[in-house]
Motif scaffolding. Structure first.
Motif, PDB file in Angstrom:
ATOM      1  N   MET A 278      53.617   9.512  40.213  1.00 31.68           N
ATOM      2  CA  MET A 278      54.449   9.848  41.362  1.00 31.68           C
ATOM      3  C   MET A 278      55.929   9.815  40.988  1.00 31.68           C
ATOM      4  N   SER A 279      56.328   8.850  40.172  1.00 31.83           N
ATOM      5  CA  SER A 279      57.730   8.768  39.745  1.00 31.83           C
ATOM      6  C   SER A 279      58.113   9.963  38.879  1.00 31.83           C
TER       7      SER A 279
ATOM      8  N   VAL B 208      60.028  -2.174  35.140  1.00 32.16           N
ATOM      9  CA  VAL B 208      59.840  -2.616  36.530  1.00 32.16           C
ATOM     10  C   VAL B 208      60.899  -1.984  37.420  1.00 32.16           C
ATOM     11  N   ASP B 209      62.131  -1.905  36.933  1.00 34.86           N
ATOM     12  CA  ASP B 209      63.228  -1.344  37.729  1.00 34.86           C
ATOM     13  C   ASP B 209      63.156   0.172  37.828  1.00 34.86           C
ATOM     14  N   ASP B 210      62.597   0.824  36.832  1.00 31.91           N
ATOM     15  CA  ASP B 210      62.500   2.287  36.847  1.00 31.91           C
ATOM     16  C   ASP B 210      61.103   2.686  36.383  1.00 31.91           C
TER      17      ASP B 210
ATOM     18  N   GLN C 111      63.452   8.051  33.541  1.00 29.74           N
ATOM     19  CA  GLN C 111      63.064   8.508  32.209  1.00 29.74           C
ATOM     20  C   GLN C 111      62.742  10.001  32.228  1.00 29.74           C
ATOM     21  N   THR C 112      62.086  10.451  33.319  1.00 31.45           N
ATOM     22  CA  THR C 112      61.752  11.870  33.433  1.00 31.45           C
ATOM     23  C   THR C 112      63.008  12.712  33.553  1.00 31.45           C
TER      24      THR C 112
END
Length: 315
Positions: free
Chosen positions: A66-67, A37-39, A44-45
């Motif tokens: 998108m993240s 939820v926070d990231d 991670q990418t």
């Protein structure tokens, strides 16, 4: 593999399928990173890029993709999309729908294309940013309904806002004089395909260094029907639609509006600023040729991907 576990019905089965298929294709097993939820994927990418990977799979919905894009812009690491859920706009433009086999095959075949992205604040979009009706539609679409019937759920969300009053907007494109309109929606697009495979902007190309700006100005239900029918028929002229083109776009409304990037809601605001970042993202595509349509050969990739998975299961 950056995966949103909330979007996956059986994460263990997904891991087995992906690992086995990539092994059958002669690839090493991927590193797995789960979003939180926070990231929702950017951290991670970035961690994967620092670890020296050549490619990042984004496995999730619009927010996950998108993240991941935001963590890859400006690097030499490519993005492959393994869509989950119902509303993945980039996957729709690649012709992948929710086809896991096609997504894997597209990556394995190493078709790469260097795309532009749009920058909004500290985020990036590959398909489009929007203010007004399009974001209202997303806001009004029930997640349970999306899971049950897929993209037609957005039509139900849209129906709730067809009669809403328009917003007064000022649109400044590059250094040109501002354009003022009473609009229902303003879309700033890198490519032109919407949910359900509908193409709104036929001239939008993903690597031409430009953003296409669509201003929708329907005032009543009859206007909406005429606009929708023209888009579905791919008519050369679409009523109640104006299209502009630029590299920097600032849309300012008379009141705070819902906003979205690539089908994922961001915080409401009175302004939407976007700027093109040319040739900023390597994307795995069904065919690397320079055709405007990113979905070329997607069906063939899906068929070859099914064969790959079947071979992996037999082994």
């Amino acid at each position: 593999m950056v995966v949103n576990p909330v979007k996956v019905d059986d994460l263990d089965e997904l891991r087995r399928t992906v690992d086995d298929a990539l092994t059958a294709a002669g690839w090493p097993a991927p590193q797995w990173y789960e979003t939180t939820v926070d990231d929702p994927g950017r951290g991670q990418t970035e961690q994967a890029v620092k670890a020296g990977v050549d490619l990042v799979f984004a496995c999730g919905g619009d927010g996950t993709v998108m993240s991941c894009v935001s963590g890859l812009v400006g690097t030499d690491v490519a993005l492959a999309v393994l869509p989950q859920g119902t509303g993945n706009l980039l996957a729709a433009n690649l012709g992948l729908s929710t086809d896991l086999a096609a997504g894997l095959q597209v990556a394995v075949e190493r078709g790469r294309r260097l795309l532009d992205v749009g920058a909004v604040e500290d985020k990036y979009f590959t398909v489009m940013a929007g203010m007004g009706f399009d974001a209202q539609m997303l806001e009004a679409t029930n997640e349970t309904t999306k899971a049950r019937i897929g993209w037609p759920a957005y039509v139900m969300g849209a129906a709730r806002h067809l009669r809403d009053r328009p917003m007064r907007v000022q649109i400044r494109i590059d250094d040109r004089p501002p354009v003022r309109r009473r609009a229902r929606s303003v879309l700033i697009a890198n490519v032109g395909r919407l949910q359900g495979g509908v193409t709104l902007l036929t001239e939008a190309e993903p690597d031409d260094g430009w953003l296409d700006v669509a201003v929708l100005t329907p005032r009543n239900l009859r206007h909406w029907l005429a606009l929708g029918w023209a888009v579905i028929r791919r008519s050369g002229q679409v009523p109640q639609l104006e299209v502009f083109r630029g590299r920097r776009v600032v849309v300012t409304s008379n009141r705070a509006q819902p906003r979205e990037l690539d089908g994922d809601l961001i915080s409401p605001g009175r302004q939407l600023r976007a700027e093109v970042r040319p040739h900023a993202l390597w994307l795995c595509v069904p065919q690397p040729e320079g055709a405007p349509d990113l979905a070329v050969d997607a069906q063939g990739a899906g068929e070859r991907g099914e064969q790959l998975i079947e071979e992996a299961r037999r082994e």
